[in-house]
Write a protein that holds these residues in place. Structure first.
Motif, PDB file in Angstrom:
ATOM      1  N   PHE B 159       0.847  -1.199   0.000  1.00 26.96           N
ATOM      2  CA  PHE B 159       0.000   0.000   0.000  1.00 26.96           C
ATOM      3  C   PHE B 159       0.879   1.243   0.000  1.00 26.96           C
ATOM      4  O   PHE B 159       1.775   1.364   0.834  1.00 26.96           O
ATOM      5  N   PRO B 160       0.671   2.172  -0.947  1.00 28.75           N
ATOM      6  CA  PRO B 160       1.523   3.366  -0.995  1.00 28.75           C
ATOM      7  C   PRO B 160       1.172   4.355   0.111  1.00 28.75           C
ATOM      8  O   PRO B 160       0.571   5.398  -0.135  1.00 28.75           O
ATOM      9  N   ALA B 161       1.556   4.013   1.345  1.00 28.02           N
ATOM     10  CA  ALA B 161       1.169   4.814   2.510  1.00 28.02           C
ATOM     11  C   ALA B 161       1.699   6.233   2.414  1.00 28.02           C
ATOM     12  O   ALA B 161       0.976   7.204   2.626  1.00 28.02           O
ATOM     13  N   HIS B 162       2.982   6.340   2.065  1.00 26.39           N
ATOM     14  CA  HIS B 162       3.588   7.658   2.022  1.00 26.39           C
ATOM     15  C   HIS B 162       2.944   8.505   0.928  1.00 26.39           C
ATOM     16  O   HIS B 162       2.599   9.663   1.149  1.00 26.39           O
ATOM     17  N   ALA B 163       2.762   7.896  -0.252  1.00 29.25           N
ATOM     18  CA  ALA B 163       2.163   8.621  -1.370  1.00 29.25           C
ATOM     19  C   ALA B 163       0.769   9.113  -0.980  1.00 29.25           C
ATOM     20  O   ALA B 163       0.398  10.257  -1.254  1.00 29.25           O
ATOM     21  N   PHE B 164       0.007   8.255  -0.326  1.00 25.46           N
ATOM     22  CA  PHE B 164      -1.366   8.594   0.021  1.00 25.46           C
ATOM     23  C   PHE B 164      -1.414   9.789   0.974  1.00 25.46           C
ATOM     24  O   PHE B 164      -2.194  10.720   0.772  1.00 25.46           O
ATOM     25  N   SER B 165      -0.550   9.772   1.980  1.00 23.80           N
ATOM     26  CA  SER B 165      -0.579  10.890   2.928  1.00 23.80           C
ATOM     27  C   SER B 165      -0.086  12.168   2.261  1.00 23.80           C
ATOM     28  O   SER B 165      -0.557  13.267   2.564  1.00 23.80           O
ATOM     29  N   LEU B 166       0.870  12.010   1.325  1.00 26.14           N
ATOM     30  CA  LEU B 166       1.357  13.187   0.600  1.00 26.14           C
ATOM     31  C   LEU B 166       0.232  13.794  -0.235  1.00 26.14           C
ATOM     32  O   LEU B 166       0.082  15.018  -0.315  1.00 26.14           O
ATOM     33  N   ILE B 167      -0.586  12.936  -0.861  1.00 29.04           N
ATOM     34  CA  ILE B 167      -1.727  13.426  -1.651  1.00 29.04           C
ATOM     35  C   ILE B 167      -2.655  14.259  -0.774  1.00 29.04           C
ATOM     36  O   ILE B 167      -3.092  15.350  -1.149  1.00 29.04           O
ATOM     37  N   ILE B 168      -2.922  13.745   0.443  1.00 22.95           N
ATOM     38  CA  ILE B 168      -3.823  14.470   1.342  1.00 22.95           C
ATOM     39  C   ILE B 168      -3.220  15.818   1.726  1.00 22.95           C
ATOM     40  O   ILE B 168      -3.899  16.852   1.729  1.00 22.95           O
ATOM     41  N   THR B 169      -1.893  15.808   2.027  1.00 23.01           N
ATOM     42  CA  THR B 169      -1.241  17.059   2.400  1.00 23.01           C
ATOM     43  C   THR B 169      -1.314  18.063   1.256  1.00 23.01           C
ATOM     44  O   THR B 169      -1.617  19.245   1.462  1.00 23.01           O
ATOM     45  N   ILE B 170      -1.041  17.594   0.016  1.00 28.90           N
ATOM     46  CA  ILE B 170      -1.092  18.487  -1.150  1.00 28.90           C
ATOM     47  C   ILE B 170      -2.505  19.045  -1.314  1.00 28.90           C
ATOM     48  O   ILE B 170      -2.701  20.236  -1.581  1.00 28.90           O
ATOM     49  N   THR B 171      -3.519  18.186  -1.130  1.00 28.46           N
ATOM     50  CA  THR B 171      -4.896  18.640  -1.269  1.00 28.46           C
ATOM     51  C   THR B 171      -5.175  19.815  -0.331  1.00 28.46           C
ATOM     52  O   THR B 171      -5.668  20.864  -0.749  1.00 28.46           O
ATOM     53  N   PHE B 172      -4.833  19.635   0.941  1.00 25.29           N
ATOM     54  CA  PHE B 172      -5.101  20.702   1.914  1.00 25.29           C
ATOM     55  C   PHE B 172      -4.329  21.966   1.566  1.00 25.29           C
ATOM     56  O   PHE B 172      -4.847  23.070   1.706  1.00 25.29           O
ATOM     57  N   ARG B 173      -3.078  21.801   1.110  1.00 29.92           N
ATOM     58  CA  ARG B 173      -2.264  22.962   0.765  1.00 29.92           C
ATOM     59  C   ARG B 173      -2.868  23.710  -0.425  1.00 29.92           C
ATOM     60  O   ARG B 173      -2.801  24.926  -0.495  1.00 29.92           O
ATOM     61  N   PHE B 174      -3.467  22.960  -1.359  1.00 27.38           N
ATOM     62  CA  PHE B 174      -3.918  23.592  -2.595  1.00 27.38           C
ATOM     63  C   PHE B 174      -5.333  24.146  -2.539  1.00 27.38           C
ATOM     64  O   PHE B 174      -5.715  24.897  -3.425  1.00 27.38           O
ATOM     65  N   ILE B 175      -6.102  23.772  -1.517  1.00 26.73           N
ATOM     66  CA  ILE B 175      -7.479  24.290  -1.467  1.00 26.73           C
ATOM     67  C   ILE B 175      -7.489  25.825  -1.428  1.00 26.73           C
ATOM     68  O   ILE B 175      -8.127  26.457  -2.271  1.00 26.73           O
ATOM     69  N   PRO B 176      -6.740  26.475  -0.488  1.00 30.05           N
ATOM     70  CA  PRO B 176      -6.757  27.956  -0.522  1.00 30.05           C
ATOM     71  C   PRO B 176      -6.130  28.518  -1.795  1.00 30.05           C
ATOM     72  O   PRO B 176      -6.631  29.509  -2.341  1.00 30.05           O
ATOM     73  N   LEU B 177      -5.054  27.869  -2.297  1.00 31.33           N
ATOM     74  CA  LEU B 177      -4.404  28.367  -3.520  1.00 31.33           C
ATOM     75  C   LEU B 177      -5.365  28.358  -4.697  1.00 31.33           C
ATOM     76  O   LEU B 177      -5.461  29.324  -5.459  1.00 31.33           O
TER      77      LEU B 177
END
Lengths: 203, 282
Positions: B159-177
């Motif tokens: 399971f790509p655990a690291h990739a998955f959490s990175l996706i979530i982090t990017i999502t949160f970062r990009f919502i205001p942007l």
């Protein structure tokens, strides 16, 4: 299965999930429609992700879109059906499947690029409509017959025709425009002259 | 230009900074807790189980120092719908063996009807309060970190655990942007004479959205590509050897929170299996 997702897949998944959330908080995600019930284009990022980067990215974007719509239904509900969308079986599960179906359809028709994109958009939208309403019927425990005067299956059919079809057409137009300009599908756009310069530099 | 300002419409949960024991829980424990309690509330018996959940919610909000008013402040707009649905359930629930409490013409109120309409209210408020509380005590970065730590054991089976959490982090970062991006695209198109969302005709309205949506998508895809290139240029690599600025340690507090979550999940299941509410229906 040792290989993990490539960096590009990760960033595209993250950014398109953010687009899905942004469509939910700006007025563009939901459009008032003739039938009374609004139509939605919030699932479009899921289809685009599935077509551009494959099933895993599509399903991840679907998952994040579903969870965000669940949290939104609970934290700031705005519609008559929102109380039911706090149930992840209705709000999350169908959205994960959109990505898979859209990718399968795109994959199957890949030989004809543009028709494949259109078909994937239609299939993805119908998956959303059918599964969300279907799971409402299955899990929401609503007595449709008495509540709205019509049974569940006639309601299902009328929502499918009145909302599902315009949603699918809208999704198909947006997906085609975005993917055609992004992948520079032959005949749709000309290659920019800057890219030729880039190419020469690398050699 | 007020309609072009979306930042204030950002309502997907609001973080309230604080130092309460609930705020200071490890992210993993917060995530396990919210998943167990949400799942429990969904399967539990409609009235007794959900009441137990609301009881827990009251205690948790006291611990977190977040007033109940904050948790339910968004309930008002949906209240009329809820009341309508509950009333319809009250009058039209048909259950053959349920005792008739009151009957007037073709309207009958049965025990099952009362139970159903009560359940709609209670379950909605319990879940709404729980999710609002979770977003109030959890900053977005903790959701990414928590997911990664939680799914790490799954990484061994692919399971790509690291990739998955990175996706979530990017999502949160990009919502205001991307919210900002949408605003500037709208302003740009308005300055070119576009009339956005003013048409009454829905078809014209969708067409007027196109000059916003297509640039929004392509701009986001461009940003994703630039981000990927920037990360590659800085030698970003996925894997176990990565370290983080913030590290989390389990404390006694986390053990207690985990215990309480599991306890309540068990309790919710017990209420379901016990079916003590049958007395009202039969």
């Amino acid at each position: 299965m040792k290989e993990t997702l490539s960096i590009k897949k990760i960033t595209v998944a993250g950014v398109l999930s953010a687009v899905a959330v942004v469509l939910g908080i700006t007025p563009f995600g939901i459009i008032p429609w003739f039938s009374g019930a609004s139509i939605t284009i919030m699932h479009v990022p899921v289809i685009i992700a599935a077509v551009l980067e494959g099933p895993v990215v599509g399903m991840v974007v679907g998952l994040i879109f579903g969870v965000s719509s669940m949290i939104k239904a609970a934290v700031s509900p705005g519609g008559v059906l929102d109380p039911y969308f706090v149930n992840p079986l209705i709000s999350v599960l169908p959205r994960i499947i959109i990505g898979l179906i859209a990718w399968l359809v795109y994959r199957g028709l890949k030989r004809w690029e543009l028709p494949a994109v259109i078909a994937a958009a239609l299939a993805g939208t119908f998956t959303n409509t059918v599964l969300v309403i279907g799971s409402l019927g299955l899990f929401a425990n609503i007595n449709w017959e008495e509540m709205l005067g019509i049974g569940f299956w006639p309601l299902f059919g009328s929502v499918f025709v009145a909302n599902g079809i315009p949603e699918a057409i809208g999704a198909a137009i947006i997906c085609t425009a975005v993917i055609a300009s992004w992948k520079k599908i032959e005949g749709s756009t000309k290659k920019s002259s800057l890219e030729d310069i880039d190419g020469e530099d690398q050699e | 230009m007020k309609e072009l300002d979306f930042s204030r419409m950002f309502t997907l949960g609001q973080y309230l900074p604080g130092t309460s024991p609930l705020h200071r829980l490890t992210p993993q424990v917060k995530l396990i807790g919210i998943i167990l309690l949400t799942a429990g509330l969904l399967v539990t018996s409609p009235v007794l189980g959900t009441l137990a959940g609301i009881g827990l919610l009251i205690i948790l909000s006291l611990i977190a120092g977040i007033p109940m008013k904050f948790l339910f402040r968004n309930a008002l707009p949906v209240l009329p719908f809820l009341i309508l649905i509950a009333l319809l359930q009250l009058f039209f629930t048909v259950a053959g063996n349920s005792p008739v409490l009151y009957s007037w013409g073709r309207f009958t109120i049965t025990g099952a009807g009362v139970l159903n309409s009560l359940a709609i209210f209670l379950r909605f408020f319990a879940l709404m309060g729980l999710l609002t509380l979770f977003t109030a005590v959890t900053p977005s970065r903790e959701i990414g970190h928590g997911t990664e730590n939680l799914t790490m054991p799954l990484a061994r089976i692919g399971f790509p655990a690291h990739a998955f959490s990175l996706i979530i982090t990017i999502t949160f970062r990009f919502i205001p942007l991307l919210t900002e991006e949408t605003e500037s695209i709208m302003k740009a198109q308005t300055s070119r004479g576009a009339r956005i969302g003013t048409a009454k005709n829905p078809v014209k309205r969708i067409i007027s959205y196109m000059p916003i949506l297509v640039p929004l998508f392509t701009a986001s895809l461009q940003r994703a590509e630039q981000l990927a290139e920037a990360m590659e240029a800085r030698c970003f690599r996925q894997g176990e050897e990565r370290t983080r600025y913030v590290t989390y340690r389990y404390t006694l507090r986390d053990g207690i929170a985990l215990g309480v979550s599991i306890l309540f999940f068990g309790l919710f299941l017990l209420f379901r299996l016990g079916q003590w509410e049958r007395v009202f229906i039969q």
